[in-house]
Design a protein around this motif. Structure first.
Motif, short mmCIF file in Angstrom:
data_model
loop_
_atom_site.label_atom_id
_atom_site.label_comp_id
_atom_site.label_asym_id
_atom_site.label_seq_id
_atom_site.Cartn_x
_atom_site.Cartn_y
_atom_site.Cartn_z
N UNK A 109 0.83 -1.21 0.00
CA UNK A 109 0.00 0.00 0.00
C UNK A 109 0.86 1.26 0.00
N UNK A 110 2.00 1.19 0.64
CA UNK A 110 2.88 2.35 0.73
C UNK A 110 3.78 2.48 -0.49
N UNK A 111 3.64 1.59 -1.45
CA UNK A 111 4.50 1.61 -2.63
C UNK A 111 5.90 1.11 -2.34
N UNK A 112 6.03 0.31 -1.29
CA UNK A 112 7.36 -0.17 -0.91
C UNK A 112 7.49 -1.67 -1.13
N UNK A 113 6.71 -2.18 -2.05
CA UNK A 113 6.71 -3.62 -2.29
C UNK A 113 8.06 -4.19 -2.64
#
Lengths: 218, 541
Positions: free
Chosen positions: A147-151
């Protein structure tokens, strides 16, 4: 040299509170963190995780207040590094201290930290602790990475950074606790961090710095 | 001045502590009602079904019956579509549906297992004992509705055989026997119910030829289980019947069939109130634990079953090993059986060597709901242990979660030339159980399947995986965090490729870290000693 000592009010109430509060949190975090890492069994994994998470988040919030305090009070100046007398301080701890020499940089109200402390505390407050808090926060938020774009983050690498930070803090803690014993008595610095009043050698203290009622302490 | 200051500090500390205690108490109060539990309880509040029909008062069921076929005709005289619906289901066809139909998956097809190996195109008649037709006639016969819908199970074959043998007799005693049998039959026919655990269990508890042989989480202990054995089916709890979760549409019972997952999506009743209730999430939602619970963070990659079924076969033992290669040994020239620790056979001349276990810890694998099962046409590598049935999924598969399994090991025959598993005929006069002749039994079995056989066989070690999903334990008995988050023999020790706190560590950073800590300790110790000695020698204090 005891006859030359005088007392100055060096650490404000918030400063002392913050120091001990942070110390307690760090100790709890180290213990629970190493338990989660599988080093020993004390609280049990489940409770250790919950305590670690709770205290970690509390630390993060409390640290924001510290940052606010440091900048609004101008205390940040105490952390500006300098090379002046750096060698003298290093020489003192490596050699002079064994000879009973005086500390080359006595504490003053506007210079609580000697050049070595400035460097160490700056690295601590501006680098090590933030790195530890950030890596801890990310660790805590593992489930939200996508969700935070830190995948793309790797838990293994993050855990490694967090562990490296933990060991660094533990090394600091060992050294720091030892260094508190290098005052004119074993517990002089510790007492100062509890009461706020530091005994220093006379000479460069201005009149206004002197305690109004020096008797209140002893 | 000082006392006041300390008083203030004391007050602050006191308030903080009191706050923490209150928060904790509130937490515990909330724990009583984890949202997923509340939701499921609401969804299942009224488990008592109701009906507008009393089957014992229907004229169609009061007439005398002379055969199973007549019973079926009576049923479909009202339930006109029941049999034709049922004919379309795997319970009847024993054949997998898309996408398995292509491979002819199913007991009536080419599927294999490592228990009785194959049903040989339904020609191994002993397998038909579980086919829901009259007298084990298989798909040629009529549907025996009462296998699933009868409260009273009687031996129908025997009852009708006796009835027909004695009917028409002038002997009043025999007439009385006929009347008694007819009364039994009518009573059984009139006691129609929705399928109960005993109905489903009459086959599913005994799969593989005996109680608890196959599944490990399904055996006769589930017929009337205590809540401690299964929180849902417990007779002292919710007393769920199988169909509470295995919801049924047009006689298609929800559940996994070979590669087809039990559910296509992870949906709860909130998202779709007509969804099959086959998954835990159907009633419990994807985040069933109380808010903020770390367990909720696990549900994306760890199936509920992994934590909530700590052990299976908790009451009855389950078979974990079946070595067909040891079969055929005679004692005093006769076939014999030998029982072991649980009173279960550990050796049978006709079946080989077996192992049984109780309170078994599951093995864990990534599972996307699909199983890969071999058929007689799949090539194998006999150098390795052959997975006859294995879960499909990996960590990279977004639909896969870590799921518990029973792994049943064994040895079974394979074709050493064609490198395929073989399907010997077991029952009947040419079957292995009668002849103890592998070569002949394999030839007959492969003929039944229209499959070729080179004539050369040997035994290969195989495994068969069963998802463990029943025997959900009460919440006090769930798997604890540290049973997986540990470096020493944790439950997930075999699952690699990802970092798990408490289980995994990067060795060199730990070594380096401890070296630095020891270095610091040694450094300060030396420094301190130096100070102590130099001061003693040099100065007065």
């Amino acid at each position: 040299m005891a006859e030359n000592l005088t007392q100055i009010y060096l650490y404000t109430r918030y400063e002392r509170f913050w120091h001990w509060f942070q110390a307690a949190m760090i100790v709890v975090l180290l213990i629970t963190g190493f338990e989660v890492h599988g080093l020993f069994r004390l609280l049990g994994f489940d409770l250790a995780v919950r305590v670690h998470n709770f205290v970690g988040i509390a630390w993060l919030i409390a640290f924001a207040f510290f940052v606010f305090w440091v900048f609004t009070t101008g205390e940040w100046r105490q952390y500006v590094p300098t090379t002046q007398k750096m060698f003298a301080v290093v020489r003192y701890y490596a050699y002079g201290i064994f000879r009973g020499e005086a500390h080359p940089v006595p504490k003053r109200k506007e210079a609580k930290h000697n050049p070595l402390q400035r460097l160490v505390y700056l690295m601590l407050a501006a680098t090590l602790l933030p790195v530890q808090m950030l890596s801890g926060f990310l660790y805590w938020g593992y489930n939200s990475w996508a969700d935070w774009g830190l995948g793309w983050l790797s838990l293994e690498v993050l855990a490694l950074v967090h562990m490296a930070g933990a060991f660094s803090i533990l090394v600091f803690l060992v050294t720091h606790v030892y260094m508190t014993t290098t005052g004119h008595t074993i517990f002089a610095h510790t007492r100062a961090m509890i009461t706020g009043w530091e005994e220093i050698e006379e000479g460069e203290i201005q009149d206004w710095e002197r305690p109004v009622k020096p008797t209140c302490e002893t | 001045m000082m006392p006041i200051r300390w008083m203030r500090i004391f007050c602050v500390v006191f308030v903080l502590c009191a706050g923490a205690v209150l928060a904790r108490a509130a937490d515990e109060a909330a724990a009583e009602s984890a949202p997923g539990r509340t939701m499921a309880r609401q969804a299942t509040q009224d488990v008592q079904g109701w009906t507008t029909v009393d089957h014992s008062r229907l004229d169609a069921l009061k007439k005398p019956f002379a055969s199973g076929k007549q019973v079926t005709e009576a049923c479909v005289s009202c339930h006109s579509e029941a049999a034709s619906q049922f004919h379309q289901t795997i319970h009847w066809t024993w054949l997998g549906t898309e996408p398995d139909a292509e491979k002819r998956m199913g007991k009536a097809g080419d599927s294999l297992n490592n228990f009785c190996i194959s049903a040989n195109n339904m020609q191994d008649k002993s397998c038909n004992a579980c086919h829901p037709s009259w007298n084990g006639q298989g798909t040629e016969g009529e549907v025996n509705c009462l296998v699933c819908h009868g409260r009273q199970q009687i031996n129908w074959t025997e009852a009708f055989d006796d009835l027909n043998a004695f009917s028409g007799s002038d002997d009043p005693e025999e007439q009385q026997i006929v009347a008694d049998i007819q009364a039994d039959i009518q009573q059984a026919v009139q006691s129609v119910i929705l399928p109960a655990r005993e109905n489903c269990g009459s086959c599913h508890f005994y799969g593989g030829g005996g109680d608890g042989v196959k599944h490990g989480d399904l055996d006769s202990s589930i017929a009337q289980p205590p809540k401690s054995l299964d929180v849902h089916m417990g007779v002292d709890g919710k007393n769920f019947q199988c169909t509470r979760c295995h919801t049924t549409v047009r006689h298609n019972v929800a559940g996994r069939i070979y590669s087809r997952p039990a559910a296509a999506d992870r949906k709860s009743l909130i998202e779709d109130d007509l969804t099959a209730k086959i998954t835990c999430e159907s009633c419990h939602s994807a985040t069933p634990h109380k808010a903020g619970s770390k367990a909720n963070d696990h549900t994306d990659r760890v199936a509920c079953q992994s934590c909530h079924i700590p052990l299976f076969a908790r009451q009855n033992p389950t078979k974990t090993w079946w070595d067909w290669s040891k079969a055929g040994t005679l004692q005093d020239g006769k076939k014999y059986n030998e029982k072991g620790e649980f009173g279960k056979e550990v050796y049978m001349t006709i079946k080989g060597e077996m192992k049984w276990e109780k309170d078994v810890k599951p093995e864990y694998f990534w599972f996307n709901g699909s199983m890969n099962t071999l058929t007689i046409k799949d090539f194998i590598d006999p150098e390795k242990i052959v997975a006859v049935s294995a879960p499909v999924g990996s960590r990279e598969d977004k639909n896969a979660r870590i799921f518990p399994f029973k792994i049943h090991g064994g040895k079974q025959p394979y074709d050493t030339v064609q490198k395929v598993l073989l399907a010997p005929m077991l029952s009947g006069k040419d079957g292995y159980w009668e002849t103890l002749d592998w070569q002949n039994a394999i030839e007959k079995g492969m003929q039944a399947l229209n499959a070729s056989y080179s004539g050369s066989f040997d035994f290969v070690e195989t495994t068969y995986a069963f998802p463990i999903t029943h025997m959900v334990a009460p919440r006090d008995n769930v798997v604890r965090c540290a049973e997986c988050h540990t470096g020493q023999g944790g439950r997930f020790a075999s699952l690699t490729g990802f970092y798990m706190p408490g289980r995994d560590r990067t060795g060199w950073i730990d070594s380096l870290g401890w070296l630095a800590v020891l270095g610091a300790l040694a450094g300060v110790a030396l420094h301190g000693l130096g100070r102590a000695f130099s001061r003693k020698g040099g100065k007065e204090n």
